[in-house]
Write an enzyme that holds these catalytic residues in place. Structure first.
Site, PDB file in Angstrom:
ATOM      1  N   CYS A 239       0.874  -1.192   0.000  1.00 10.23           N
ATOM      2  CA  CYS A 239       0.000   0.000   0.000  1.00 10.23           C
ATOM      3  C   CYS A 239       0.901   1.229   0.000  1.00 10.23           C
ATOM      4  O   CYS A 239       0.932   2.008   0.949  1.00 10.23           O
ATOM      5  CB  CYS A 239      -0.918   0.003   1.214  1.00 10.23           C
ATOM      6  SG  CYS A 239      -1.940  -1.469   1.418  1.00 10.23           S
ATOM      7  N   ALA A 240       1.644   1.407  -1.081  1.00 11.81           N
ATOM      8  CA  ALA A 240       2.760   2.349  -1.096  1.00 11.81           C
ATOM      9  C   ALA A 240       2.343   3.807  -1.069  1.00 11.81           C
ATOM     10  O   ALA A 240       3.098   4.656  -0.604  1.00 11.81           O
ATOM     11  CB  ALA A 240       3.633   2.089  -2.322  1.00 11.81           C
ATOM     12  N   GLY A 244       6.526   7.334   0.737  1.00  9.52           N
ATOM     13  CA  GLY A 244       7.434   7.719   1.811  1.00  9.52           C
ATOM     14  C   GLY A 244       8.184   6.540   2.407  1.00  9.52           C
ATOM     15  O   GLY A 244       9.413   6.571   2.552  1.00  9.52           O
ATOM     16  N   LYS A 245       7.466   5.478   2.759  1.00 10.25           N
ATOM     17  CA  LYS A 245       8.122   4.309   3.338  1.00 10.25           C
ATOM     18  C   LYS A 245       8.886   3.527   2.271  1.00 10.25           C
ATOM     19  O   LYS A 245       9.914   2.910   2.565  1.00 10.25           O
ATOM     20  CB  LYS A 245       7.099   3.428   4.049  1.00 10.25           C
ATOM     21  CG  LYS A 245       6.506   4.074   5.302  1.00 10.25           C
ATOM     22  CD  LYS A 245       5.567   3.145   6.015  1.00 10.25           C
ATOM     23  CE  LYS A 245       4.959   3.823   7.239  1.00 10.25           C
ATOM     24  NZ  LYS A 245       4.068   4.960   6.878  1.00 10.25           N
ATOM     25  N   ASP A 306       1.077  -0.944   4.786  1.00 14.45           N
ATOM     26  CA  ASP A 306       0.779   0.339   5.446  1.00 14.45           C
ATOM     27  C   ASP A 306      -0.708   0.602   5.188  1.00 14.45           C
ATOM     28  O   ASP A 306      -1.082   1.286   4.243  1.00 14.45           O
ATOM     29  CB  ASP A 306       1.664   1.436   4.857  1.00 14.45           C
ATOM     30  CG  ASP A 306       1.568   2.738   5.627  1.00 14.45           C
ATOM     31  OD1 ASP A 306       0.859   2.779   6.656  1.00 14.45           O
ATOM     32  OD2 ASP A 306       2.175   3.733   5.189  1.00 14.45           O
ATOM     33  N   CYS A 359      -1.452   4.230  10.955  1.00 20.30           N
ATOM     34  CA  CYS A 359      -1.266   5.495  11.679  1.00 20.30           C
ATOM     35  C   CYS A 359      -2.515   5.762  12.521  1.00 20.30           C
ATOM     36  O   CYS A 359      -3.044   6.869  12.556  1.00 20.30           O
ATOM     37  CB  CYS A 359      -0.956   6.650  10.735  1.00 20.30           C
ATOM     38  SG  CYS A 359      -2.151   6.896   9.400  1.00 20.30           S
TER      39      CYS A 359
END
Length: 429
Positions: A239-240, A244-245, A306, A359
């Site tokens: 789930c790019a 950022g990750k 993510d 998050c």
């Protein structure tokens, strides 16, 4: 503009948000377009009042005994701008652009109320329906954690170790007040602003254009580090999003091995292309076609999920989302998370890791989601998260909560970061 004009504008924006149920960024942008006389400093100050009012909506409204845009606008100045009722009326008196001065009833309410006496849910600045979720997540510290999510956030940066090191970037940003981050080894923090200040536009810095750093919350950096990507690995960021990750994983691998960036919504991936070019991350492959994704099945050392979530851990930065969130939306996110985990597991090779990140601070999206996944998939076992944390961040044992059933939680009051949850599951061989 004087303070009175700025406050009146903030109240106008808050009214627009409330009436039209709009994101705060859109309402502020439209106000700026229709009031072009306002300079950059004025727009920044107005934005600060609006964001403060939304972060502190419960406590600001409680002080004035109502939750109108006017009340929370005045309340924000009382709580976050070192103003008093007297100093505010003095500052607004004679300003033809200011809202009406605090009246007798408002002055009486302010004089009679101390925030320490407010109900816990008010001091936590959260919606009533979220109280049990916070109690479940934080126990006795739930009010403190809610209040921490209502503070102004810092500006965090991740040094791109493919191009620079932290000392080099700190030297470039010396005038901004930047300091080394508390936990993340490649993190830099610019402290929260005060009053009508504004963060420096670090993306205008030559160092940013040269790819030396990315803007990324320290919690997000920590989550990427916990995934444990190393040179030569095959990694899928399932789930790019904007990447950022993905970029953090690529840098940790020193451009060796492969990072495959995928997102079910292709539009979310659009920013990643410019970021890759600027940062010189050369081992990232963008994967959007089902045939390309299918070829990775069973071959990944690490699959990073993510997951889409409520974003409750980011309420410092997006406080309007706190008041729009509903139980129905939470239930929808939980359904999406479950489906994504079940899809992502197919790409993990025997002995590989499935790393789940949100998050969010809600257990329903975090530990409970993992427990349900493990009930469905006995072949995945949680790693020792205390050992994982201590090995990655020695000396910071008290900066994270380790769940009884596994998983690592970060939060503003405890970690000084946004709220994050990380759980690593190893696939049996």
């Amino acid at each position: 503009m004087r303070l009175g004009g700025r406050l009146a504008a903030a109240i106008e924006v808050l009214d627009d948000i409330g009436r039209r149920h709009r994101p705060v960024a859109d309402a502020l942008k439209d106000w700026g377009l229709s009031h072009r006389f306002a300079g950059g400093g004025d727009r920044a100050a107005i934005g600060n009042i609006v964001y403060d009012a939304l972060r502190r909506k419960r406590s600001a409204g409680w002080l004035l005994d109502e939750d109108t845009p006017r009340a929370i606008g005045f309340g924000a100045l009382l709580l976050e701008w070192n103003q008093t009722a007297q100093s505010l009326n003095e500052a607004l008196d004679g300003d033809k652009f200011a809202p009406p001065l605090l009246n007798a009833d408002e002055l009486k309410a302010i004089a009679a109320r101390q925030l320490d006496d407010a109900p816990p849910v008010v001091r936590a600045d959260i919606p009533d329906w979220c109280e049990p979720l916070f109690e479940q997540a934080f126990g006795a510290a739930w009010v403190e954690e809610g209040a921490a999510l209502a503070t102004r956030p810092p500006l965090d940066i991740r040094v791109n170790t493919l191009q620079a090191d932290r000392s080099k970037v700190l030297a470039e940003l010396a005038e901004t007040g930047a300091k080394a981050a508390r936990i993340a080894p490649h993190g830099i923090r610019i402290p929260p602003i005060a009053g009508d200040g504004r963060h420096p536009n670090v993306q205008a810095e030559p160092a940013f254009q040269k790819g030396w750093f990315e803007v990324q919350d320290e919690g997000s950096q920590i989550a990427a580090t916990l995934a444990g990507a190393e040179a030569g690995m095959q990694v899928l960021d399932f789930c790019a999003g904007a990447g950022g990750k993905t970029l953090a994983l690529s840098a940790a691998m020193d451009n060796r091995g492969q990072v495959f960036a995928h997102d079910a919504e292709k539009a979310r991936l659009a920013p990643i292309f410019d970021r890759i070019r600027r940062s010189e991350n050369r081992n990232v492959q963008i994967v959007t076609k089902p045939t390309e994704l299918g070829a990775l099945s069973g071959h990944m050392d690490i699959v990073l999920v993510d997951a889409p979530c409520t974003g409750s851990g980011t309420w410092r930065r997006r406080p309007d989302a706190k008041w729009r969130l509903t139980q129905k939306q939470l239930d929808a996110r939980k359904g999406e998370q479950s489906a994504i985990l079940d899809a992502a597991k197919a790409f993990v090779k025997p002995g590989g890791l499935l790393v789940y990140i949100t998050c969010s601070v809600f257990d329903e999206e975090n530990g409970e989601q993992i427990a349900a996944f493990r009930d469905r998939n006995s072949g995945f076992v949680s790693v020792d998260h205390r050992q994982l944390w201590d090995s990655r961040f020695p000396g910071h044992e008290a900066a994270a909560r380790i769940g009884a059933a596994g998983g690592i939680s970060l939060s503003p009051a405890l970690s000084g970061t946004d709220g994050f949850y990380v759980c690593a599951l190893r696939k049996g061989g």
